[in-house]
Write an enzyme that holds these catalytic residues in place. Structure first.
Site, PDB file in Angstrom:
ATOM      1  N   GLU A 136       0.829  -1.203   0.000  1.00 31.19           N
ATOM      2  CA  GLU A 136       0.000   0.000   0.000  1.00 31.19           C
ATOM      3  C   GLU A 136       0.866   1.257   0.000  1.00 31.19           C
ATOM      4  O   GLU A 136       0.545   2.248  -0.674  1.00 31.19           O
ATOM      5  CB  GLU A 136      -0.918  -0.018   1.226  1.00 31.19           C
ATOM      6  N   GLU A 180       2.130   1.752  -3.475  1.00 34.76           N
ATOM      7  CA  GLU A 180       1.059   2.282  -4.321  1.00 34.76           C
ATOM      8  C   GLU A 180       0.842   3.769  -4.074  1.00 34.76           C
ATOM      9  O   GLU A 180       0.676   4.559  -5.022  1.00 34.76           O
ATOM     10  CB  GLU A 180      -0.237   1.512  -4.058  1.00 34.76           C
ATOM     11  N   CYS A 219      -8.719  -2.220   3.615  1.00 31.53           N
ATOM     12  CA  CYS A 219      -8.618  -3.370   4.523  1.00 31.53           C
ATOM     13  C   CYS A 219      -9.965  -3.834   5.061  1.00 31.53           C
ATOM     14  O   CYS A 219     -10.087  -4.966   5.519  1.00 31.53           O
ATOM     15  CB  CYS A 219      -7.705  -3.031   5.713  1.00 31.53           C
ATOM     16  N   SER A 270      -7.420   1.870  -2.648  1.00 29.12           N
ATOM     17  CA  SER A 270      -6.193   1.109  -2.874  1.00 29.12           C
ATOM     18  C   SER A 270      -6.565  -0.238  -3.484  1.00 29.12           C
ATOM     19  O   SER A 270      -7.590  -0.830  -3.150  1.00 29.12           O
ATOM     20  CB  SER A 270      -5.459   0.885  -1.553  1.00 29.12           C
ATOM     21  N   LYS A 286     -16.042 -10.147   6.694  1.00 29.25           N
ATOM     22  CA  LYS A 286     -15.004 -11.005   6.124  1.00 29.25           C
ATOM     23  C   LYS A 286     -15.594 -12.302   5.578  1.00 29.25           C
ATOM     24  O   LYS A 286     -15.036 -12.909   4.660  1.00 29.25           O
ATOM     25  CB  LYS A 286     -13.950 -11.335   7.192  1.00 29.25           C
ATOM     26  N   GLU A 313     -16.469 -11.432   2.207  1.00 32.13           N
ATOM     27  CA  GLU A 313     -15.287 -11.118   1.410  1.00 32.13           C
ATOM     28  C   GLU A 313     -14.660 -12.356   0.791  1.00 32.13           C
ATOM     29  O   GLU A 313     -14.269 -12.350  -0.385  1.00 32.13           O
ATOM     30  CB  GLU A 313     -14.264 -10.386   2.284  1.00 32.13           C
ATOM     31  N   GLU A 361     -13.171 -12.324  -6.778  1.00 28.17           N
ATOM     32  CA  GLU A 361     -11.895 -11.617  -6.908  1.00 28.17           C
ATOM     33  C   GLU A 361     -10.853 -12.144  -5.930  1.00 28.17           C
ATOM     34  O   GLU A 361      -9.653 -11.917  -6.119  1.00 28.17           O
ATOM     35  CB  GLU A 361     -12.089 -10.112  -6.636  1.00 28.17           C
ATOM     36  N   CYS A 410     -11.524  -2.201  14.039  1.00 27.74           N
ATOM     37  CA  CYS A 410     -11.751  -3.640  14.180  1.00 27.74           C
ATOM     38  C   CYS A 410     -11.910  -4.079  15.635  1.00 27.74           C
ATOM     39  O   CYS A 410     -12.507  -5.124  15.903  1.00 27.74           O
ATOM     40  CB  CYS A 410     -10.606  -4.418  13.544  1.00 27.74           C
TER      41      CYS A 410
END
Length: 601
Positions: free
Chosen positions: A277, A280, A302, A322, A361, A364, A369, A518
């Site tokens: 990151e 980037e 994230c 990102s 998650k 996810e 992807e 989190c």
């Protein structure tokens, strides 16, 4: 301050508070069910009623402000009988399969029945015909809903997503998405904040424990587990410990005793995320400053709840995100490539489990992807609560376990990775590395903490000026990078609206989907401690400060991963395994397009 009397006790209290607050501050317990201090106060359940001298009817103590000279009685015969009748009425239309309910023995409704001395309902008659609704992340069992509306407040007032609301009227009232649609078919972010505040088993994470047990019992699978940073300062609460107590070593020991073959740490991949990151960000800044054009500000990626939110609500702003995958999917991708190759194992014979503080998650890892080599990066996600249940079911005495270490090569991490679990942590970790790469010097903040973005405010901002840069970063000489941090989707909305209007002054923005980050994820233990956020936050900062290495680029195993496998940061193989793209979604969760491919490639 004003003078009032509660249960014959003369008291001096703040004139701006409610009766229930006045009672709590003076150690007088008034039973309640729907009430959540500073979050949900609407008197929906009426369990907290009290007698007030001079009042015609019983008063809901969570809604009634104190008045000078007020005389309150919280436990008269009339009050006790009224509460029992209310409870029995709710119980008469409530599923009573308590022994098979996910909230058995931790259910607030069940505990209230014991407190009131009610075991059965004397009321019989028609019952509501409610159904169950399971998405990959969240399960709704409306036969257990008591219409307290806590979830409506969490969804609408705290997160401002307004997915859940009362539908229909009277006896047919149900809390659900609009038109009673399944939760998996609409624009829910799956943040799981509704599952945290639900007092019963009506809302909970979709269970993955049996899937993990099956993998552990399968001798043909090599089982790999990883632990998110926020889990280590919260799971102790499942075993009677204070919030914020660090149990990192006990976690590693418990997972080995559950039978996992490899016990890795998501923190390793958090360090890896910072390298990718940060690279980037530097590329985007260089392109912007040299006239090549770049999409700024860059937004962190994230938090999968935040990602799904922006895919629904701001599909035209996706290129600001990102392209980095979240840390646990990065670790899964590396485990099924680099690590699998090293131990001569086919990736399809590896089963990767992520223990996360997050319900999103679970969604996810189902995204197409998040696959490489024809395999999902991660095969199952357990919430902190689910892992706690598995440890208990195995008869493991968690608190007596010795401290053990994570396995390498994917188990070592720096302190920068630990703070990924709290709001501001990803940004601080990134700045520790980016500033040192650009200048050759440590970040000029005391103890490496970027003070303006420490804490629990909804939106925080800071700036860092690059001076005396190294030769390869002269394009940044004298540049002041402006940063912002937010947690919770309400704060994200404010910052993305600025971007949409072309008014954002920032270069880099950290977004976490849950308020506080989190540490307060939808899969964390449910706590009644008013200081739970502060304690968990402090625990992660202590974990960071206890380590010798506190900057991600110092991690020797991350360096080895690049030297022996990935090559350069942001290179071809890194993009193949560690980066992704995002999709435009409609109101009903349908895919309407793909975005970010120009950045990805």
């Amino acid at each position: 301050m004003i003078n009032i009397t509660i249960n014959d006790q003369p008291l001096q209290v703040d004139e701006n508070i409610t009766i229930i607050e006045a009672a709590q501050r003076n150690h007088i317990n008034i039973p309640s069910l729907c009430y959540l201090k500073n979050i949900h106060q609407m008197g929906a359940c009426r369990i907290c009623v009290v007698e007030v001298d001079g009042a015609k009817n019983l008063q809901a103590s969570c809604m009634t402000k104190v008045q000078p000279g007020m005389v309150v009685h919280t436990n008269t015969k009339k009050v006790r009988e009224y509460r029992k009748v209310l409870y029995e009425l709710m119980l008469s239309d409530h599923s009573q399969d308590c022994t098979s309910c996910s909230r058995n023995l931790t259910c607030e409704f069940q505990a209230l029945g014991r407190l009131l001395g009610v075991e059965t309902s004397h009321f019989e008659g028609k019952r509501s015909q409610h159904h169950s609704d399971a998405s990959v992340s969240i399960t709704r069992d409306m036969s257990k809903c008591i219409l307290c509306r806590r979830c409506v407040t969490a969804c609408g007032n705290i997160q401002e997503t307004c997915v859940l609301a009362p539908q229909n009227r009277g006896f047919d009232t149900e809390i659900s998405p609009a038109m009673g649609l399944p939760i998996g078919s609409i624009n829910c972010a799956y943040c799981g904040q509704c599952t945290v505040v639900c007092p019963v088993g009506a809302l909970h994470e979709t269970d993955s424990t049996q899937k993990v047990w099956n993998a552990l019992d399968n001798p043909s699978l090599r089982t790999v587990v990883q632990i998110a940073p926020a889990v280590r300062v919260a799971i102790g609460e499942e075993f009677g410990l204070e919030p914020g107590v660090r149990v990192t070593g006990k976690l590693a020991a418990a997972l080995r005793r559950l039978g996992f073959d490899d016990v890795f740490d998501t923190d390793f991949a958090a360090d890896l995320t910072i390298i990718e990151e940060g690279t980037e960000l530097l590329h985007r800044l260089k392109d912007a400053l040299t006239g090549k054009g770049a999409v700024l500000p860059m937004l962190t990626s994230c938090s999968p709840g935040w990602i799904k939110y922006v895919e629904h609500q701001y599909p035209d702003q996706l290129q600001h995100l990102s392209t980095c995958k979240s840390p646990h999917t990065m670790l899964g991708a590396v485990a099924k490539s680099y690590y699998a190759d090293n131990i001569n194992l086919k990736p399809e014979n590896m089963f990767v489990v992520s223990v996360m503080p997050c319900t999103a998650k679970k969604f996810e890892i189902e995204r197409e992807e998040m696959q490489n080599r024809g395999c999902p990066n991660v095969d199952a996600v357990l919430t902190t609560r689910e892992l706690g249940n598995m440890i208990k079911a195995s008869g493991i005495d968690f608190n007596s376990l010795p401290d053990e270490e994570f396995d390498n090569p994917l188990g070592m991490s720096t302190g920068a990775a630990d703070i990924f679990g709290l709001t501001g942590g990803v940004m601080e970790a990134a700045l520790r590395t980016v500033y040192e790469l650009v200048t050759g010097r440590e970040l000029p903040f005391e103890n490496l903490h970027v003070t303006p973005i420490v804490g629990l405010d909804q939106v925080k901002e800071a700036q860092v000026t690059f001076k005396d840069t190294l030769p390869e970063y002269k394009f940044l000489e004298g540049v002041t990078a402006r940063i912002a941090v937010t947690s919770g989707l309400a704060g994200a909305h404010k910052l993305v609206e600025q971007i949409k209007k072309g008014e954002s002054p920032y270069h880099f923005i950290e977004v976490m989907g849950c308020p506080g980050g989190c540490i307060m994820g939808g899969g964390q233990p449910r706590s009644k401690d008013p200081d739970v956020r502060t304690k968990r936050l402090s625990g992660l900062y202590m974990e960071d400060e206890s380590k010798e290495m506190r900057k991600s680029h110092e991690n020797p195993f991350v360096k080895k991963l690049y030297d022996n496998f990935l090559g350069e940061a942001g290179g071809h193989l890194s993009h193949e395994l560690l980066h992704t793209h995002y999709v435009k979604r409609g109101e009903f969760n349908e895919l309407t397009g793909v975005a970010g491919d120009d950045i990805h490639h």
